[in-house]
Motif scaffolding. Sequence first.
Motif, short mmCIF file in Angstrom:
data_model
loop_
_atom_site.label_atom_id
_atom_site.label_comp_id
_atom_site.label_asym_id
_atom_site.label_seq_id
_atom_site.Cartn_x
_atom_site.Cartn_y
_atom_site.Cartn_z
N ALA A 48 0.84 -1.20 0.00
CA ALA A 48 0.00 0.00 0.00
C ALA A 48 0.87 1.25 0.00
O ALA A 48 0.61 2.21 -0.74
N TYR A 49 1.92 1.23 0.79
CA TYR A 49 2.83 2.38 0.85
C TYR A 49 3.45 2.64 -0.53
O TYR A 49 3.52 3.78 -0.99
N GLY A 50 3.85 1.58 -1.19
CA GLY A 50 4.43 1.71 -2.53
C GLY A 50 3.45 2.34 -3.51
O GLY A 50 3.81 3.21 -4.31
N ARG A 51 2.19 1.91 -3.46
CA ARG A 51 1.18 2.49 -4.35
C ARG A 51 0.92 3.96 -4.03
O ARG A 51 0.75 4.79 -4.93
N ILE A 52 0.92 4.30 -2.75
CA ILE A 52 0.70 5.69 -2.35
C ILE A 52 1.85 6.58 -2.82
O ILE A 52 1.63 7.66 -3.37
N VAL A 53 3.08 6.12 -2.64
CA VAL A 53 4.24 6.89 -3.09
C VAL A 53 4.21 7.06 -4.60
O VAL A 53 4.47 8.15 -5.12
N ARG A 54 3.88 5.99 -5.32
CA ARG A 54 3.81 6.07 -6.78
C ARG A 54 2.74 7.08 -7.22
O ARG A 54 2.96 7.89 -8.12
N LEU A 55 1.59 7.05 -6.58
CA LEU A 55 0.52 8.00 -6.90
C LEU A 55 0.97 9.44 -6.63
O LEU A 55 0.74 10.34 -7.44
N LYS A 56 1.62 9.65 -5.49
CA LYS A 56 2.11 11.00 -5.17
C LYS A 56 3.10 11.49 -6.22
O LYS A 56 3.05 12.65 -6.64
N ASP A 57 3.99 10.61 -6.65
CA ASP A 57 4.95 10.99 -7.70
C ASP A 57 4.23 11.33 -9.00
O ASP A 57 4.59 12.29 -9.68
N GLN A 58 3.21 10.55 -9.35
CA GLN A 58 2.46 10.82 -10.57
C GLN A 58 1.71 12.16 -10.47
O GLN A 58 1.64 12.90 -11.45
N LEU A 59 1.19 12.45 -9.30
CA LEU A 59 0.48 13.72 -9.12
C LEU A 59 1.43 14.90 -9.25
O LEU A 59 1.07 15.94 -9.80
#
Length: 68
Positions: A48-59
């Motif tokens: 979950a942390y990995g997906r959140i970090v990836r989403l933040k980077d994409q944003l």
Amino acid sequence: MRALKAGTDIVVFSNIKRDDPEFGRRIHRALSDAVCDGRLSEKRIEDAYGRIVRLKDQLKTDTLPRAW
């Protein structure tokens, strides 16, 4: 806990109606206890942390997949 087991990566909560300054700490403790006793896997939290970090980077870079 059910939301996390069902696949939710981010849980938002508020204590406005509870007026309980310890509410956040109790939720953190419940999640920590669930990982420690095996009800929630550490891998689940890491994924979950990995997906959140990836989403933040994409944003940050405006590279969200167009499916959104």
